[in-house]
Structure formats: C-alpha cells, structure tokens
Design an enzyme around this catalytic site. Structure first.
Site, PDB file in Angstrom:
ATOM      1  N   ASP A 309      -7.113  -9.741  -2.339  1.00 16.49           N
ATOM      2  CA  ASP A 309      -7.908 -10.074  -1.155  1.00 16.49           C
ATOM      3  C   ASP A 309      -8.979 -11.102  -1.508  1.00 16.49           C
ATOM      4  O   ASP A 309      -9.318 -11.295  -2.672  1.00 16.49           O
ATOM      5  CB  ASP A 309      -8.595  -8.818  -0.610  1.00 16.49           C
ATOM      6  CG  ASP A 309      -7.580  -7.856   0.009  1.00 16.49           C
ATOM      7  OD1 ASP A 309      -6.508  -8.334   0.439  1.00 16.49           O
ATOM      8  OD2 ASP A 309      -7.869  -6.655   0.055  1.00 16.49           O
ATOM      9  N   TYR A 378      -6.495  -1.791 -11.797  1.00 16.92           N
ATOM     10  CA  TYR A 378      -7.675  -2.157 -11.006  1.00 16.92           C
ATOM     11  C   TYR A 378      -8.925  -1.475 -11.548  1.00 16.92           C
ATOM     12  O   TYR A 378      -8.856  -0.409 -12.158  1.00 16.92           O
ATOM     13  CB  TYR A 378      -7.512  -1.709  -9.545  1.00 16.92           C
ATOM     14  CG  TYR A 378      -6.389  -2.406  -8.819  1.00 16.92           C
ATOM     15  CD1 TYR A 378      -6.597  -3.604  -8.155  1.00 16.92           C
ATOM     16  CD2 TYR A 378      -5.116  -1.834  -8.794  1.00 16.92           C
ATOM     17  CE1 TYR A 378      -5.564  -4.233  -7.483  1.00 16.92           C
ATOM     18  CE2 TYR A 378      -4.072  -2.463  -8.131  1.00 16.92           C
ATOM     19  CZ  TYR A 378      -4.299  -3.664  -7.475  1.00 16.92           C
ATOM     20  OH  TYR A 378      -3.268  -4.281  -6.811  1.00 16.92           O
ATOM     21  N   TYR A 451      -2.318  -0.595  -1.370  1.00 14.61           N
ATOM     22  CA  TYR A 451      -3.599  -1.096  -0.857  1.00 14.61           C
ATOM     23  C   TYR A 451      -4.703  -0.236  -1.452  1.00 14.61           C
ATOM     24  O   TYR A 451      -4.825   0.951  -1.135  1.00 14.61           O
ATOM     25  CB  TYR A 451      -3.624  -1.032   0.671  1.00 14.61           C
ATOM     26  CG  TYR A 451      -2.631  -1.980   1.316  1.00 14.61           C
ATOM     27  CD1 TYR A 451      -2.906  -3.350   1.390  1.00 14.61           C
ATOM     28  CD2 TYR A 451      -1.429  -1.518   1.824  1.00 14.61           C
ATOM     29  CE1 TYR A 451      -2.005  -4.229   1.973  1.00 14.61           C
ATOM     30  CE2 TYR A 451      -0.520  -2.393   2.402  1.00 14.61           C
ATOM     31  CZ  TYR A 451      -0.807  -3.743   2.477  1.00 14.61           C
ATOM     32  OH  TYR A 451       0.094  -4.614   3.052  1.00 14.61           O
TER      33      TYR A 451
END
Ligand SMILES: [Zn+2]
Length: 500
Positions: A309, A378, A451
């Site tokens: 993003d 992440y 996501y």
C-alpha cells in the site's frame, strides 16, 4: 541416380550451384566451399565454364543461360548479388541504432519461390522416377537453406552472433512474377482441391498451405502443368527486396526495490481522472533505467512480486521486480551502467534499488507464477487502548500456522471483487515498544495476498480470526513495513564492485 547425373540435369535447367548442393542435401559448412563439396560428392566441376564455346555450339542453351541468368529455383536468393544487396540495405536501415550482439533473420519469401521448388520436384520425378520420393522433398527446403546459408553469411558480415531472441531483421521479398503466379495458383487450387475450395468464398492461399498441401503425393503433375511449367521456366529478373524492418529484442531487467516512503504509490495512482500522487515506484524506476534500452518508455511493463500500500514501506532485501522492455535498442547492461542507474533511483530518496541486471525472459515466471505460495514477512507497529499485559503478549506469540477467512477489504472493493479468501498465517511474534507500554511491534509471516491491516484489526469481523479477536480487544495499526519476501530471485549482484 548418380550425383553427377542429378547435377547435370539441374545445370541444364538453370539451377545455381548453391541450389545444386541443396538437391545433393548438403549440410551446414558444406555450402562454404562449393567446388570442394561437389568433388567430395563425386560431381565433376562445371564443364561448360571450361568449354564455353563447345557448350554453346552444342546447342546446350539452358546451360549457358544458367551461367548468365538468374537461378530458376531460388530466383537468385542465394546469389552473391542478392547477399550484397541485402547487406547494404540492412546497413542503410536503422541497424546502427541497435546495440545488440545477436541477430535473427525473418524472411518473407514470395510464393513464386515455393512453386518453383514444386516444379523442380515434378521434373526430377519425371527424369529419375521413383528414386525421387513423392512426399519427401528432394532438396534441402528453402527455409532451412536460408538458415544454413544466408544466416551465417549475414551474421559474419555484420559481425553479430545468431540468436532467435536477438534483433529481428524482418526481410520482405517479392518477385515480378509473384502476382501473376499467385493468380494461377488460385485457379490451380480450385482444380487440385475442389472440395476444400468450394467451402471457401474467397480462396486464401497461405504459405503454410503451399508447404503442406503442394507435393507430388497430393497434386498431380498434369494438373500442375496446366498452370506452371515443368521444369520451371527461366527468369530474367531476380528476387526483389521490398522492405527491411527491424525489431529489437524483448529485454528483461530485474532487481529488488526497497520502498522508503510512506507516501508513494506502486503504480501511477489516478482516481476519477485526477492524479493523487506525484510519483510512483514504477515511474521512478522506469525513468532511470528505461532510456538505456528504449526511447519509448511508455511501452515498458513493470512487474513485481506482489505490491504494498501507499503508506507501507518495503525494507529488508527488498521486493523483486522486473521491467519488460519490447523492441529494445540495447540488450546489455554493464555493472558500471547498472550501478549508475541504482544510484540515480536512490537519489529519489523514496525508492532504492539493487541487484539490477538483465535476465533471460524465461525467468519472468518467477514473478508471474506461484505468487500465492510465497511467504511474506511484515513488521507492524500497533497500538492498544491500554498497557500491554503479559497475557496479551502470550496470546500474540504464535509459532504454529493457522488459517483465517478474509473478505475483500472495504477499501479495495472498488477495484477487487467481493470474495472470502482463506489465507495461512505462519507465525505471529509481538513485543512491547520500548518507552511506550501501549504500543506493540508485531512480526507476522503470512501467505502472499493476505491483507495485513485487516488481519490486525479484523475490520468488524470481516477477517476472522484477527489479532484483535484473538486477544479480545481492539488493536489499531499505525505503521506497516514489508521486511521480507521469500523469493530468491533475481541473483544477488553487487554492482558497486567493479569487474576486473
Ligand atoms: Zn539457386
């Protein structure tokens, strides 16, 4: 059938020496020294050259014409004159603009040429009978001969190597008899293949059809002879060059990028015709890498192994990407040049690239396939409404993988269909941020395509379970970084270390 008899007959039909070798089924290097090869194949060298007067007085007209005129079977395609014309035309084209070491010739041949091979096939069967097969060509076919004969000569004269993926030189040829003979061919086709022809309103005769259907096993010599001569007639004019068109290779340049900005989109971000961000990763990389390979930056395709993003950074070793550059004017990239490009991209302050290199096109599959199977790593900075307890920390230490169900997030519904997708979470590992008892730093390893923001806060139950539902408390995600992508591609190269 002796080679000598075959060659003598071919000579009497006005067939050039290269084509004589084609009918002797010569291979590769055997075309380089014609006389030597003929002798090796027990063929006496051309007598009429030595005894020209004798030949002429003996009324052997075809032989004399053969020496002076154009070859009746290749229409001069293999002549020195044509080679020279081809070379000078290539050099007069944009050829010099392309800095490619490898080339490939793509020659579009007139149908007249193909018809002549067939006429000679019929002629040889008449002369030598069953020793000439009816479904197996008696010669090395023109297309193959172009590869064996013309390719090496042109490559050598241009000082280039051969590579099917190299600079493509499209050569369009015709002959002054082409229109007339194609017209006859259409009529012949109606007669030779009446059933097929009646189904077609307009008869389209392709080169492929000509190659496949037109052989003595499928077309009668008598039918063929109504329209064309057997053996083929001699011609005055040789084959003509219509155009030369160059097409550079598709070059693929791969590397890894790190995204250092939380205000940068992946690709140009345009909403309702309005640009929302000034730049994008794609544009920055193409701007500094593209011009080396092409003038048409708009034709470059940017691909990466997933994306992040706008507000997510990508750190660690970075994300693999590749530029696919069509019709490139250059296919090489030195380490010096690559390093200069890396520094130019780094100067943007928003993106950094490394491991920049040209890769074979086949390797694009690394980026295009298996995306779902890849793992992503992440690191998320998250905030609770209360200080982190030991219990919460324990709940967010998960070392065995588990599955979640994830509905398409509301924020991407405008561009992705609504689905519920299963995703695997491999591990979760949380710790308290130093100096901030309400903040958590959470390392998460997931299946690609998850996501992450929704995995953390749960989005009103649209993602279950979520880290929020696991601890039974709301979690707010404040910042997210991609820290790793498990794709060992492209190879690691350090362009700052110069070659010897
Ligand atoms: Zn020839």
């Amino acid at each position: 059938m002796k080679n000598q008899d075959l060659v003598e007959y071919l000579r009497s039909c006005g067939v050039c020496e290269i084509c004589q070798l084609r009918y002797l089924k010569a291979r590769g290097a055997e075309y380089r020294n014609i006389n030597e090869t003929l002798q090796k194949l027990d063929v006496k060298l051309n007598e009429y050259v030595k005894n020209e007067e004798l030949v002429v007085s003996a009324e052997n007209q075809p032989a004399k014409r053969a020496r002076l005129g154009v070859c009746s079977t290749c229409l001069g395609l293999f002549s020195k004159d044509f080679q020279n014309e081809l070379l000078s035309s290539i050099l007069a084209s944009d050829f010099a603009k392309y800095d490619c070491q490898k080339i490939v010739l793509a020659i579009c041949l007139p149908m007249s040429l193909q018809l002549r091979q067939l006429a000679m096939w019929f002629a040889l069967r008449r002369r030598f009978g069953a020793s000439i097969e009816e479904s197996n060509p008696p010669d090395v076919p023109i297309k193959e001969a172009v590869k064996l004969i013309l390719h090496p000569i042109i490559c050598e004269k241009l000082d280039k190597g051969y590579d099917a993926n190299g600079l493509m030189i499209n050569i369009d040829l015709t002959h002054n008899l082409e229109d007339e003979e194609v017209e006859k061919l259409v009529k012949l086709n109606k007669e030779a293949f009446p059933a097929k022809a009646s189904h077609q309103k307009r008869i389209e005769i392709s080169r492929g059809l000509l190659e496949k259907q037109y052989q003595p096993s499928k077309v009668k010599a008598e039918t063929f002879e109504k329209y064309f001569q057997i053996p083929c007639s001699n011609v005055e004019e040789s084959i003509k060059l219509i155009s030369i068109d160059l097409q550079g290779p598709v070059v693929c340049v791969a590397g890894r990028y790190r995204k250092l900005s939380r205000e940068l989109s992946h690709t140009p971000w345009i909403l309702n015709g309005k640009r929302l961000m000034e730049e994008s990763i794609e544009e920055i990389i193409i701007r500094d890498v593209g011009p080396h390979f092409t003038e048409k930056l708009g034709k470059i395709t940017f691909m990466s192994s997933g994306r992040e993003d706008v507000d997510v950074r990508c750190l660690g070793k970075g994300r693999p990407f590749v530029l696919e550059i069509p019709n490139a004017i250059r296919s090489c990239l030195s380490k010096d040049e690559a390093f200069a490009m890396e520094r130019a991209v780094d100067a943007s302050g928003m993106v950094s690239i490394h491991n920049l290199q040209v890769v074979p096109r086949e390797e694009l599959t690394h980026i295009k396939t298996g995306e779902e199977q890849k793992k992503k790593f992440y690191r998320a900075l998250c905030a609770l409404q209360e200080p982190v307890s030991v219990k919460i920390l324990e709940q967010l230490q998960i070392s065995t993988s588990f599955d979640i169900q994830q509905k398409t997030p509301i924020r991407v519904l405008h561009r992705r269909p609504l689905h519920t997708r299963p995703r695997t979470i491999y591990s979760v590992n949380a710790r308290v941020q130093r100096g901030n008892p309400k903040a958590l730093i959470i390392d998460i390893v997931t299946q690609a395509g998850t996501y992450i923001k929704e995995l953390v806060h749960g989005e009103f139950g649209r993602t279950t379970p979520s880290l929020s539902s696991i601890i039974g408390k709301p979690i707010d995600i404040q910042a997210l970084d991609v820290v790793g992508i498990d794709l060992d591609w492209p190879n690691e190269v350090d362009n700052s270390i110069q070659e010897e």
